[in-house]
Design a protein around this motif. Structure first.
Motif, PDB file in Angstrom:
ATOM      1  N   UNK A  43       0.956  -1.172   0.123  1.00 22.41           N
ATOM      2  CA  UNK A  43      -0.287  -0.097  -0.061  1.00 22.41           C
ATOM      3  C   UNK A  43       0.673   1.234  -0.014  1.00 22.41           C
ATOM      4  N   UNK A  44       0.138   2.395  -0.363  1.00 22.83           N
ATOM      5  CA  UNK A  44       0.953   3.731  -0.382  1.00 22.83           C
ATOM      6  C   UNK A  44       1.107   4.173   0.987  1.00 22.83           C
ATOM      7  N   UNK A  45       1.976   4.815   1.402  1.00 27.42           N
ATOM      8  CA  UNK A  45       2.281   5.608   2.427  1.00 27.42           C
ATOM      9  C   UNK A  45       1.109   6.744   3.093  1.00 27.42           C
ATOM     10  N   UNK A  46       0.523   6.500   4.091  1.00 23.83           N
ATOM     11  CA  UNK A  46      -0.624   7.654   4.099  1.00 23.83           C
ATOM     12  C   UNK A  46      -0.409   8.350   5.466  1.00 23.83           C
ATOM     13  N   UNK A  47      -1.101   9.539   5.396  1.00 21.99           N
ATOM     14  CA  UNK A  47      -0.944  10.415   6.458  1.00 21.99           C
ATOM     15  C   UNK A  47      -1.948   9.776   7.648  1.00 21.99           C
ATOM     16  N   UNK A  48      -1.290   9.966   8.935  1.00 21.81           N
ATOM     17  CA  UNK A  48      -2.091   9.576   9.993  1.00 21.81           C
ATOM     18  C   UNK A  48      -2.438  10.619  10.863  1.00 21.81           C
ATOM     19  N   UNK A  49      -1.666  11.561  11.179  1.00 21.03           N
ATOM     20  CA  UNK A  49      -1.853  12.385  12.075  1.00 21.03           C
ATOM     21  C   UNK A  49      -1.032  13.610  11.842  1.00 21.03           C
ATOM     22  N   UNK A  50      -1.050  14.829  12.101  1.00 20.15           N
ATOM     23  CA  UNK A  50      -0.096  15.898  11.985  1.00 20.15           C
ATOM     24  C   UNK A  50      -0.207  16.990  13.225  1.00 20.15           C
ATOM     25  N   UNK A  51       0.761  17.690  13.495  1.00 23.12           N
ATOM     26  CA  UNK A  51       0.706  18.714  14.627  1.00 23.12           C
ATOM     27  C   UNK A  51       1.503  19.844  14.139  1.00 23.12           C
ATOM     28  N   UNK A  52       1.022  21.088  14.539  1.00 23.30           N
ATOM     29  CA  UNK A  52       2.112  22.244  14.329  1.00 23.30           C
ATOM     30  C   UNK A  52       2.978  22.529  15.163  1.00 23.30           C
ATOM     31  N   UNK A  53       3.882  23.414  14.932  1.00 19.62           N
ATOM     32  CA  UNK A  53       5.161  23.591  15.573  1.00 19.62           C
ATOM     33  C   UNK A  53       4.860  23.945  17.138  1.00 19.62           C
ATOM     34  N   UNK A  54       3.927  24.649  17.339  1.00 17.65           N
ATOM     35  CA  UNK A  54       3.346  24.856  18.843  1.00 17.65           C
ATOM     36  C   UNK A  54       2.711  23.982  19.248  1.00 17.65           C
ATOM     37  N   UNK A  55       2.041  23.069  18.550  1.00 22.16           N
ATOM     38  CA  UNK A  55       1.144  22.081  18.946  1.00 22.16           C
ATOM     39  C   UNK A  55      -0.319  22.360  19.168  1.00 22.16           C
ATOM     40  N   UNK A  56      -0.536  23.932  18.644  1.00 24.11           N
ATOM     41  CA  UNK A  56      -1.805  24.180  18.833  1.00 24.11           C
ATOM     42  C   UNK A  56      -2.759  23.865  17.956  1.00 24.11           C
ATOM     43  N   UNK A  57      -2.238  23.253  16.823  1.00 27.01           N
ATOM     44  CA  UNK A  57      -3.297  22.649  15.550  1.00 27.01           C
ATOM     45  C   UNK A  57      -2.848  21.522  15.540  1.00 27.01           C
ATOM     46  N   UNK A  58      -3.645  20.404  15.228  1.00 25.57           N
ATOM     47  CA  UNK A  58      -3.735  18.989  14.931  1.00 25.57           C
ATOM     48  C   UNK A  58      -4.467  18.740  13.654  1.00 25.57           C
ATOM     49  N   UNK A  59      -4.306  17.618  13.184  1.00 25.94           N
ATOM     50  CA  UNK A  59      -5.016  16.976  12.047  1.00 25.94           C
ATOM     51  C   UNK A  59      -4.815  15.464  12.208  1.00 25.94           C
ATOM     52  N   UNK A  60      -5.909  14.840  11.796  1.00 24.94           N
ATOM     53  CA  UNK A  60      -6.017  13.250  11.674  1.00 24.94           C
ATOM     54  C   UNK A  60      -6.728  12.786  10.322  1.00 24.94           C
ATOM     55  N   UNK A  61      -6.244  11.538  10.214  1.00 27.12           N
ATOM     56  CA  UNK A  61      -6.742  10.946   9.020  1.00 27.12           C
ATOM     57  C   UNK A  61      -8.114  10.468   9.673  1.00 27.12           C
ATOM     58  N   UNK A  62      -9.038  10.418   8.435  1.00 28.91           N
ATOM     59  CA  UNK A  62     -10.527   9.911   9.145  1.00 28.91           C
ATOM     60  C   UNK A  62     -10.376   8.750   9.564  1.00 28.91           C
ATOM     61  N   UNK A  63      -9.784   7.904   9.356  1.00 26.43           N
ATOM     62  CA  UNK A  63      -9.492   6.584   9.815  1.00 26.43           C
ATOM     63  C   UNK A  63      -9.063   6.391  11.455  1.00 26.43           C
ATOM     64  N   UNK A  64      -8.356   7.703  11.650  1.00 26.00           N
ATOM     65  CA  UNK A  64      -7.787   7.549  13.114  1.00 26.00           C
ATOM     66  C   UNK A  64      -8.369   8.689  14.106  1.00 26.00           C
ATOM     67  N   UNK A  65      -9.415   9.288  13.658  1.00 26.22           N
ATOM     68  CA  UNK A  65     -10.175  10.261  14.353  1.00 26.22           C
ATOM     69  C   UNK A  65     -10.868   9.346  15.577  1.00 26.22           C
ATOM     70  N   UNK A  66     -10.879  10.219  16.841  1.00 26.47           N
ATOM     71  CA  UNK A  66     -11.438   9.549  17.796  1.00 26.47           C
ATOM     72  C   UNK A  66     -10.476   8.546  18.424  1.00 26.47           C
ATOM     73  N   UNK A  67      -9.953   7.927  17.769  1.00 23.41           N
ATOM     74  CA  UNK A  67      -8.719   6.789  18.302  1.00 23.41           C
ATOM     75  C   UNK A  67      -7.365   7.103  18.679  1.00 23.41           C
ATOM     76  N   UNK A  68      -7.088   8.301  18.073  1.00 24.82           N
ATOM     77  CA  UNK A  68      -5.716   8.613  18.485  1.00 24.82           C
ATOM     78  C   UNK A  68      -5.524  10.307  18.751  1.00 24.82           C
ATOM     79  N   UNK A  69      -4.515  10.492  19.296  1.00 24.60           N
ATOM     80  CA  UNK A  69      -3.899  11.939  19.739  1.00 24.60           C
ATOM     81  C   UNK A  69      -2.561  12.285  19.512  1.00 24.60           C
ATOM     82  N   UNK A  70      -2.250  13.143  18.858  1.00 26.95           N
ATOM     83  CA  UNK A  70      -0.957  13.553  18.580  1.00 26.95           C
ATOM     84  C   UNK A  70      -0.698  14.897  19.483  1.00 26.95           C
ATOM     85  N   UNK A  71       0.500  14.709  20.170  1.00 31.95           N
ATOM     86  CA  UNK A  71       0.967  15.859  20.938  1.00 31.95           C
ATOM     87  C   UNK A  71       2.354  15.983  20.871  1.00 31.95           C
TER      88      UNK A  71
END
Length: 122
Positions: A43-71
């Motif tokens: 499979x291709x490499x896929x995005x899971x989660x991301x976080x801004x330099x300050x930590x104030x903004x995060x994003x998640x793949x739909x498949x991981x929303x509600x099941x993961x936390x990036x910090x």
């Protein structure tokens, strides 16, 4: 130059949890967006989660929303990915990467770790 080292992967049963760590060298790490990606065999490499330099903004793949936390802990120059309620389809090599733009496309990331294997048994 930023060097990244992932850890925390392993074998876990369905429904279990893991916390992945991405430790960096260099204080410039705190200036970068950090992303977690994963790649399963064939499979291709896929995005899971991301976080801004300050930590104030995060994003998640739909498949991981509600099941993961990036910090991040910039004092420790480390970014974490807490994953809960793991499923067999989460099995993959997980990579952390840093880049200057907050994008889900892996081509926007300049430095990569070597990856850590996550295996979820059914």
């Amino acid at each position: 130059q930023v060097q990244l080292v992932e850890s925390g992967g392993g074998l876990v049963q369905t429904g279990g949890s893991l916390r992945l760590s991405c430790a960096a060298s260099g204080r410039t790490f705190t200036s970068y967006v950090t992303g977690w990606f994963r790649q399963a065999p064939g499979k291709e490499r896929e995005f899971v989660a991301g976080i801004s330099p300050s930590g104030g903004t995060t994003a998640y793949a739909d498949s991981m929303k509600g099941r993961s936390t990036i910090y991040r802990d910039n004092a420790k120059i480390t970014v974490y990915l807490q994953m809960n309620s793991l499923k067999p389809e989460d099995t993959a090599v997980y990579y952390c990467a840093v880049g200057s733009r907050f994008k889900r496309d892996y081509s926007n990331y300049d430095y990569w770790g070597q990856g850590t294997q996550v295996t979820v048994s059914s």
